[in-house]
Structures are given as C-alpha cells and as structure tokens.
Design an enzyme around this catalytic site. Structure first.
Site, mmCIF file in Angstrom:
data_model
loop_
_atom_site.group_PDB
_atom_site.id
_atom_site.type_symbol
_atom_site.label_atom_id
_atom_site.label_comp_id
_atom_site.label_asym_id
_atom_site.label_seq_id
_atom_site.Cartn_x
_atom_site.Cartn_y
_atom_site.Cartn_z
ATOM 1 N N ASP A 29 0.827 -1.247 -0.050
ATOM 2 C CA ASP A 29 0.107 -0.002 -0.057
ATOM 3 C C ASP A 29 0.799 1.209 0.038
ATOM 4 O O ASP A 29 0.569 2.270 -0.672
ATOM 5 C CB ASP A 29 -0.867 -0.006 1.348
ATOM 6 C CG ASP A 29 -1.820 -1.141 1.262
ATOM 7 O OD1 ASP A 29 -2.551 -1.573 0.364
ATOM 8 O OD2 ASP A 29 -1.338 -2.132 2.206
ATOM 9 N N HIS B 34 -4.574 -3.785 6.239
ATOM 10 C CA HIS B 34 -4.363 -3.852 4.609
ATOM 11 C C HIS B 34 -5.667 -4.176 3.887
ATOM 12 O O HIS B 34 -5.941 -5.721 3.870
ATOM 13 C CB HIS B 34 -3.244 -5.095 4.399
ATOM 14 C CG HIS B 34 -3.184 -5.382 2.967
ATOM 15 N ND1 HIS B 34 -2.974 -4.472 1.986
ATOM 16 C CD2 HIS B 34 -3.634 -6.595 2.213
ATOM 17 C CE1 HIS B 34 -2.960 -4.979 0.835
ATOM 18 N NE2 HIS B 34 -3.280 -6.228 0.984
HETATM 19 N N1 LIG Z 1 -0.588 -8.157 2.209
HETATM 20 C C1 LIG Z 1 -0.640 -7.889 0.962
HETATM 21 O O1 LIG Z 1 -0.314 -6.615 0.473
HETATM 22 C C2 LIG Z 1 -1.008 -9.034 -0.349
HETATM 23 C C3 LIG Z 1 -0.956 -8.765 -1.605
HETATM 24 C C4 LIG Z 1 -1.229 -9.557 -2.665
HETATM 25 C C5 LIG Z 1 -1.559 -10.889 -2.262
HETATM 26 N N2 LIG Z 1 -1.793 -11.215 -0.887
HETATM 27 C C6 LIG Z 1 -2.342 -12.501 -0.562
HETATM 28 O O2 LIG Z 1 -1.326 -13.366 -0.567
HETATM 29 C C7 LIG Z 1 -1.945 -14.624 -0.374
HETATM 30 C C8 LIG Z 1 -1.138 -15.617 -1.598
HETATM 31 O O3 LIG Z 1 -1.422 -15.126 -2.983
HETATM 32 P P1 LIG Z 1 -0.914 -15.782 -4.201
HETATM 33 O O4 LIG Z 1 -1.320 -14.846 -5.447
HETATM 34 O O5 LIG Z 1 0.382 -16.271 -4.028
HETATM 35 O O6 LIG Z 1 -1.971 -16.874 -4.280
HETATM 36 P P2 LIG Z 1 -1.843 -18.293 -5.034
HETATM 37 O O7 LIG Z 1 -3.138 -18.999 -4.757
HETATM 38 O O8 LIG Z 1 -1.007 -18.185 -6.379
HETATM 39 O O9 LIG Z 1 -0.761 -19.167 -4.093
HETATM 40 C C9 LIG Z 1 -1.202 -19.473 -2.769
HETATM 41 C C10 LIG Z 1 -0.268 -20.758 -2.412
HETATM 42 O O10 LIG Z 1 -0.461 -21.039 -0.947
HETATM 43 C C11 LIG Z 1 -0.709 -22.641 -0.928
HETATM 44 N N3 LIG Z 1 -1.268 -22.874 0.444
HETATM 45 C C12 LIG Z 1 -2.527 -22.923 0.555
HETATM 46 N N4 LIG Z 1 -2.591 -23.487 1.849
HETATM 47 C C13 LIG Z 1 -1.485 -23.583 2.274
HETATM 48 C C14 LIG Z 1 -0.812 -23.911 3.541
HETATM 49 N N5 LIG Z 1 -1.769 -24.409 4.747
HETATM 50 N N6 LIG Z 1 0.789 -23.889 3.653
HETATM 51 C C15 LIG Z 1 1.309 -23.716 2.762
HETATM 52 N N7 LIG Z 1 0.947 -23.287 1.650
HETATM 53 C C16 LIG Z 1 -0.614 -23.062 1.348
HETATM 54 C C17 LIG Z 1 -1.598 -23.065 -2.117
HETATM 55 O O11 LIG Z 1 -1.617 -24.476 -2.316
HETATM 56 C C18 LIG Z 1 -1.021 -22.057 -3.263
HETATM 57 O O12 LIG Z 1 0.262 -22.279 -3.921
HETATM 58 C C19 LIG Z 1 -3.509 -14.297 -0.634
HETATM 59 O O13 LIG Z 1 -4.164 -14.584 0.493
HETATM 60 C C20 LIG Z 1 -3.523 -13.150 -1.119
HETATM 61 O O14 LIG Z 1 -4.743 -12.335 -1.034
HETATM 62 C C21 LIG Z 1 -1.480 -10.222 0.068
HETATM 63 O O1 LIG Z 2 -8.164 -9.207 -2.084
HETATM 64 C C1 LIG Z 2 -7.689 -7.795 -2.261
HETATM 65 O O2 LIG Z 2 -8.783 -6.867 -2.244
HETATM 66 C C2 LIG Z 2 -6.511 -7.471 -2.409
HETATM 67 C C3 LIG Z 2 -5.488 -8.504 -2.615
HETATM 68 C C4 LIG Z 2 -4.196 -7.968 -2.087
HETATM 69 O O3 LIG Z 2 -4.169 -8.090 -0.963
HETATM 70 C C5 LIG Z 2 -3.611 -6.634 -2.722
HETATM 71 O O4 LIG Z 2 -3.633 -5.692 -2.119
HETATM 72 O O5 LIG Z 2 -3.434 -6.465 -4.024
#
Ligand SMILES: NC(=O)c1ccc[n+]([C@@H]2O[C@H](COP(=O)([O-])OP(=O)(O)OC[C@H]3O[C@@H](n4cnc5c(N)ncnc54)[C@H](O)[C@@H]3O)[C@@H](O)[C@H]2O)c1
Ligand SMILES: O=C(O)CC[C@H](O)C(=O)O
Length: 336
Positions: free
Chosen positions: A163, A191
């Site tokens: 952010d 977030h």
């Molecule tokens: N904080 C932030 O700014 C921010 C930004 C973007 C995404 N995210 C979050 O990050 C997370 C991951 O996003 P992504 O795009 O990589 O998703 P993705 O679906 O591509 O990958 C997630 C992976 O986690 C694995 N997984 C699920 N349960 C698990 C467990 N118990 N132990 C280990 N691995 C496990 C899945 O099998 C998958 O491979 C999501 O929750 C997303 O919303 C946060």
């Molecule tokens: O799920 C959402 O709204 C946001 C996903 C991720 O955390 C981001 O900020 O890009």
C-alpha cells in the site's frame, strides 16, 4: 565472494508453488533482501497436492544457478518447513478472486495461521522474524502470534508495504517526480479498503533538499481526498484486470519490508509495517496495525508523537473498528 564468513540464513516461504512466491523466490535468492554476502537456505512449503508444481519451481531455481543459494528444502511437512528458520514469509493462503468478498477469506485462512503459529512456536528459532502476506494479513498475523506464545509478538508482522509503494508511486506520478524523491507516506491500519493512506507528512526531494509536499506544485484536494480511495481500491482493481490477485508487486513489497527490517531504514525515512499495538495512537493493545516505523538493529520502532487531526482520527477509527471485528471473527473461527 558470495556468502563469505557467514552462516546461511534459513528462510521459509509458504505458498511456495503460488503466484507471489514465484516472484519472491528470485528476489531473495539474488541477495536483494538479505544482502549480497549472505548465503541462504530456502525452505519452501506448500500443500501436498501442489508438490508436483513445487518440484517444477525447484527445478527452475536450480536452473537459475543462484550463487548465494546453499540449499533448497521443498516440502509439504510443516515440521520440516519451520525447523530452525531465521526468517519467514507466510504467503500461503487463498487469494480473493473476482466476485469474492474479503471476509470470505477470513474463516478459511485464519485456520492456516493457527497451525503455522503452532509450528513457529515448536520448530522455529526463538528470534525468528515473520512477515505475514496471506490475507487478511493483519488478523492472520494476530492469530499466528496468539498460537506462538514463545515468539516475541514484535517478531510477527504483516504487510502494508504494498500500500505504501502504491501510494508513493501514485504521488510521484502526480507531481511528476521520481518515486525515490517521495518519502513519509504513512499507511495506518488494516491492509484492506479501510486503510488510511495519510499524506500529511509527505516530503519531496527538491534541488537536493527534502521539503513538505505542501511546498511543491501539487493538487491539495487530489492528495488529501483522491489518493485515499485509489490506494484503498488498488488491490481490487488489479484483481479485476488480471483476474488474479497482485503478485509481482506483492513480492516486491514483501522483499522491501524484510530488507528494511534486516538492514534498517535510512536516516529520516519511515516505512509502514503492520505491527502489534501496545496502545500507540489510541489503537487497542494487541491489534496488528499498520504504523509508520523506523528500524535499527533489526528492531522496529513506531514513529512517536505525530499529530492526528480530526480527519485522521476519524479514518483511524474506521480501520480500527474493522480490525476489532476481524479479531472477534478470527477468534471464533480458530476456537472451532
Ligand atoms: N498483504 C498484501 O499486500 C497482499 C498482496 C497480495 C496478495 N496477498 C495475499 O497473499 C496470499 C497468496 O497470494 P498468491 O497470489 O500467491 O496466491 P496463490 O493461490 O497463487 O498461491 C497460494 C499458495 O498457497 C498455498 N497454500 C494454501 N494453503 C497452504 C498452507 N496451509 N500451507 C502452505 N501453503 C499453502 C496454495 O497451495 C498455493 O500454492 C493471498 O491470501 C493473497 O490475498 C496479500
Ligand atoms: O483481495 C484484495 O482486495 C487485495 C489483494 C491484495 O491484498 C492486494 O492488495 O493486491
């Protein structure tokens, strides 16, 4: 020479077969987080059905021939993944897709963080430093910490750096400067779309000096009002366009967060990290809340004594209320 005279750091990435990890692994393995002299042993955790994909990722890691990478531990075993780790990027969780509400994630994802809190407690080094990326990140971090009582609460943080980066890039674009010439944008709270991107302290580098943004050509109304919803809704906007959650930018932000925690912040630089509240700025104790921090000697410190006007207080209250609601829901979900 890479890694001279240093014990390798054990760095865990969960969700290692997923989107964010695919961008994050090379940043860590190339030394962009822990430095160009620090060897790394990567622990890569995903769930059993993803082990085939994880194996493919591991083949690509090998093919990158990273000089700093001493070893890789790809696994679906929580014990093996968390054993003796120094740093953890807890990414593995379900991302929101188009049409899903953020709250849909909470129930499923907090259970993962209950289990991983337990694993940190049992297997990780006691001074492990943890960044929670998986959403809802702040509340997942709170749950993780609750189930890891032997790990200092200060060592479990959540990510709002994306952010901050989004806001800084928007401001730089708006006032036609470089992003590295903008500093002190503060992200307060969750977030989520209740977060408060606060531009009141923003400074811009002009002719070699840092000056308040108020003193450079800008549109005050845009800065105070328009920027807030742009940053709040950016994640949803990326999901709508990509049909997938942000990944490259999330990985970069995770790397930035951990790099600053490891190496410290620059003089007069603030970064936003979601950290455990001890009541600072009236935020209830125990919530994992994004504050402006400085970092030295691997310890973050909340920037003290910033004035909050009525507008800021109101915005901080909204995001605080959401985090309190999430805490209640998460406690119920993890008691089941
Ligand atoms: N904080 C932030 O700014 C921010 C930004 C973007 C995404 N995210 C979050 O990050 C997370 C991951 O996003 P992504 O795009 O990589 O998703 P993705 O679906 O591509 O990958 C997630 C992976 O986690 C694995 N997984 C699920 N349960 C698990 C467990 N118990 N132990 C280990 N691995 C496990 C899945 O099998 C998958 O491979 C999501 O929750 C997303 O919303 C946060
Ligand atoms: O799920 C959402 O709204 C946001 C996903 C991720 O955390 C981001 O900020 O890009």
């Amino acid at each position: 020479m890479a890694g001279d005279n240093k014990t390798p750091l054990r760095v865990l990435i969960t969700g290692a077969a997923g989107q964010i990890a695919y961008s994050l692994i090379p940043l860590i393995a190339k030394g962009e987080v822990f430095g160009q002299n620090q060897e790394i042993i990567l622990h890569l955790l995903d769930i059993q059905p993803m082990l085939g994909v994880l194996n493919g990722v591991n083949m690509e890691i090998s093919d990158c021939a990273f000089p700093l990478l001493r070893n890789v531990v790809p696994t679906a075993s929580v014990e093996e993944a968390f054993k003796d780790i120094d740093y953890a990027f807890l990414v593995g969780a379900m991302p929101r897709r188009e049409g899903m509400e953020r709250k849909d994630l909470l129930k499923a994802n907090v259970k993962i963080f209950k289990e991983q809190g337990g694993a940190l407690d049992k297997y990780a080094k006691k001074d492990v430093r943890v960044l929670v990326v998986g959403n809802p990140a702040n509340t997942n971090a709170l749950i993780c910490s609750k189930f890891a009582p032997s790990i200092p609460k200060e060592n479990i943080t959540a990510m709002t750096r994306l952010d901050q980066n989004r806001g800084m890039a928007q401001i730089a674009d708006h006032i036609k400067t470089r992003v590295q010439d903008v500093r002190k944008l503060v992200i307060w709270g969750n977030h989520s779309n209740t977060q408060f991107p606060d531009t009141r302290f923003v400074e811009v580098s002009k002719d070699g000096n840092w000056v308040a943004v108020a003193n450079v050509q800008h549109d005050a109304k845009w800065l105070k009002e328009s920027l807030i919803p742009i940053v709040q809704k950016r994640g949803a906007e990326v999901i709508a366009a990509r049909k997938l959650s942000s990944a490259m930018s999330a990985a970069q932000a995770a790397a930035d967060h951990m790099k600053d925690w490891f190496h410290g912040t620059k003089k007069d630089e603030w970064v936003s990290m979601a950290v455990v509240s001890k009541g600072e700025y009236g935020v209830p104790e125990g919530l994992v809340f994004s504050f402006p921090v400085t970092v030295a000697n691997k310890q973050w410190k909340i920037v003290p004594d910033l004035a909050l006007d009525e507008f800021a207080r109101e915005k901080i209250k909204i995001t605080t209320t959401e985090l309190e609601e999430e805490r209640t829901e998460a406690s119920a979900a993890t008691a089941e």
